[in-house]
Design an enzyme around this catalytic site. Sequence first.
Site, PDB file in Angstrom:
ATOM      1  CB  CYS A   1      -6.552-102.374   4.671  1.00 24.32           C
ATOM      2  SG  CYS A   1      -5.803-103.383   5.946  1.00 24.32           S
TER       3      CYS A   1
ATOM      4  CG  HIS B   1     -10.766-104.657   4.488  1.00 23.37           C
ATOM      5  ND1 HIS B   1     -10.113-104.759   3.281  1.00 23.37           N
ATOM      6  CD2 HIS B   1      -9.813-104.801   5.446  1.00 23.37           C
ATOM      7  CE1 HIS B   1      -8.828-104.969   3.485  1.00 23.37           C
ATOM      8  NE2 HIS B   1      -8.606-104.983   4.786  1.00 23.37           N
TER       9      HIS B   1
ATOM     10  CD  GLU C   1     -12.679-103.647   0.924  1.00 20.96           C
ATOM     11  OE1 GLU C   1     -12.999-102.655   1.599  1.00 20.96           O
ATOM     12  OE2 GLU C   1     -11.648-104.323   1.138  1.00 20.96           O
TER      13      GLU C   1
HETATM   14  N1  LIG Z   1      -5.742-106.236   4.461  1.00 19.02           N
HETATM   15  C1  LIG Z   1      -4.702-105.405   4.172  1.00 19.02           C
HETATM   16  O1  LIG Z   1      -4.773-104.585   3.258  1.00 19.02           O
HETATM   17  C2  LIG Z   1      -3.435-105.602   4.995  1.00 19.02           C
HETATM   18  C3  LIG Z   1      -2.501-104.411   4.882  1.00 19.02           C
HETATM   19  C4  LIG Z   1      -1.068-104.730   5.275  1.00 19.02           C
HETATM   20  N2  LIG Z   1      -0.595-105.851   4.454  1.00 19.02           N
HETATM   21  C5  LIG Z   1      -0.986-105.092   6.758  1.00 19.02           C
HETATM   22  O2  LIG Z   1      -0.900-106.269   7.086  1.00 19.02           O
HETATM   23  O3  LIG Z   1      -1.080-104.223   7.611  1.00 19.02           O
END
Ligand SMILES: NC(=O)CC[C@H](N)C(=O)O
Length: 272
Positions: free
Chosen positions: A103, A234, A236
């Site tokens: 992400c 994600h 994890e």
């Molecule tokens: N969950 C995250 O890592 C979000 C990544 C980034 N802040 C976005 O909103 O795209």
Amino acid sequence: MKAEDVKVCVVRIEGTNCEDEMANAFGMVGAKAEKVHLKQLLGQCAPELKRDLEDYDILAFPGGFSAGDYVRAGAIFAARIKAGIGKEVRDFVEAGKPVLGVCNGFQILVELGLLPAFDETMADVPNAALYNNDSGRFECRPTVLRNDNKGKCVWTSDIPKGGLVMTPSAHGEGKLMSNIPDFVEKLEENDQVVFRYVTPEGGKAYYPWNPNGSPSDIAGICNPAGNVMGMMPHPERVMTAYTAADWSRGHRSDDGDGKLIFTSVMKYLAKR
Ligand SMILES: NC(=O)CC[C@H](N)C(=O)O
């Protein structure tokens, strides 16, 4: 390399917020993960806290809102890395050591020029970016991914080609874009596409199953060598079945699908 000898650098700055679950995920597959602030790698800390990237076997960039997502998500974190330890990071990647960006971590890898890295590692002007979601808002829900990699990526060997994994998405800037006209075709030619969003039945994704509008429904890519992978969802967060969406547990016993990413890379290191 034995699992217990694997050292993981989970790097963070202000605004990173997924370092705990990232470190926990590596711990669940036997590695020793350390949450390291960028300032420790830059030497801007007490001497006893200084850390050297070359002492680690895996570099992991977790999710979050590093530097508040100012400029673009990941841009400031990447600029600080490039200015302070750019050579060390390039050496780490060119040594074939595994690097994961999830992400915000994926956004950092693209801003660093470590993905897609068609021609060189850490090109001065990145040729891709993660752009605002088509919906114009933060999207947060379970998503289903198909492994479309043909075998190059060291992070997916435990997921059959064409296999489906449920990994949750939570981001505002997840649309993978590039100024290179045949960007998707180049990724395909190099076997750099890793994950695509699909429906739970494995069909072509549509919103919300593609939460951001990424072309060709791309959710994750690797570098030409296959040791660097970035993905918006994600893994994890779904290391165990009880954290997975109920409807996705049919094809997994007590593990969550995300664990396969971490077991795959440990198998790669076991052979080094
Ligand atoms: N969950 C995250 O890592 C979000 C990544 C980034 N802040 C976005 O909103 O795209």
